[in-house]
Scaffold this active site. Sequence first.
Site, short mmCIF file in Angstrom:
data_model
loop_
_atom_site.label_atom_id
_atom_site.label_comp_id
_atom_site.label_asym_id
_atom_site.label_seq_id
_atom_site.Cartn_x
_atom_site.Cartn_y
_atom_site.Cartn_z
CE1 TYR A 109 32.44 17.72 28.27
CE2 TYR A 109 31.64 19.91 28.86
CZ TYR A 109 31.77 18.56 29.15
OH TYR A 109 31.25 18.06 30.30
CD GLU A 197 30.75 14.70 29.35
OE1 GLU A 197 31.19 15.33 30.32
OE2 GLU A 197 31.13 13.55 29.06
#
Length: 386
Positions: A109, A197
Amino acid sequence: MKIHEYQAKTLFARFGIPVPEGAVAGTPDEARDIAAKLSQNRYVVKAQIHAGGRGKGGGVKLVESPEEVYEAARNLLGQNLVTPQTGPEGRLVRQVLVEAAHGYRQEFYVGLTLDRNLAQPVIMVSSAGGMDIEEVAEKTPELIFREALNPRWGFLAFQGGNLAQRLKWEGSLFRTGAALFANLYRLFSSLDASLAEINPLVVTDDGRLLALDAKINIDDNALFRHPEMEELVDPNEMDPLELEASRYKLNYIRLDGNIGAMVNGAGLAMATMDLIKQAGAEPANFLDVGGGADAEVTAQGFRIILSDERVKAILINIFGGILRCDVLAQGVVEAAKAVQIKVPIIVRLEGTNKEEGQRLLNDSGIDFAVAYDLRDAAEKVANLVR
Ligand code: GDP
Ligand code: MN
């Protein structure tokens, strides 16, 4: 402002962040044609909606031939996709992204956003990336590493190194990973993003970093610096009333209640929301018509509130300063003429030309009740919807 994954990936590529080969399609035929041109024999077909959680909601399909790409696209397009992030009403899929699928060893992530407490951008990374990152953040936050980025210095090389080290990246992965973080910061700051992101960022079977997903939000307040972003807007994904309000430069935000509120000044609008809630009711919207509003803009604002079927009562709360009470009243009367008003209206006018404003409303034939102060107004309107 939100944009689609396929648009975010185009921006990633422009900033040197590796993304899979692929293209967006609006029909199953287009999807198959895209797949046929890809140098691979596994494909992923992904619903393009402004919401995440698609993997869990069935919006991401892995398939093995252009024919199956066609089938997956036929299945997704036109479907109302419900994911953990769309709410129960779901979102209509109008486009799919078709990409070459890649096998991978591990999912990471990476997220870059503003930390309002630090007043600095912060990059967050985790080796527990993938579809359950929300759970990781909640239950094992120690698996997420953060590095604050002082905008005065920008992204410093050692910070990329720190992050790569915490993810246990070594050798060439360490170098390309650290460079990828720097590139993501370059994208974030040059586009005035509020969020950038990658989840998941994967290490492929052949050892390369690849952004399988991409999410970018742009700070609306900076859009004037990026006129090129306008073409990335997808009106289908926006609330129709918010879209309409943005045309007249009205500060309108849809909320979940049933009391329409028209107020001048953001501070007064927030105070009005608070009082409505204190009186036990819920506002249907935030609407700041602004100090410089003229009768026409006021009329557009009032029309937008009137066209919201959820609205069961309206509270007009104006403190006449730069926007005079009579100008507001003109706007309200104008908008009211064009439609049939079916809900009660409470008006609280205070300040410049208050009497003239009241007179215009009285003579208009519109049925409304006057409130004496703000609390009185909020209580009256809350009683109406009870
Ligand atoms: P989200 O659920 O809306 O965040 O959608 P993602 O783009 O993150 O996709 C969900 C999941 O699909 C990812 O976590 C991956 O596990 C999987 N996925 C997406 N693209 C690929 C791919 O190219 N290859 C493989 N093997 N899996 C993929
Ligand atoms: Mn994702």
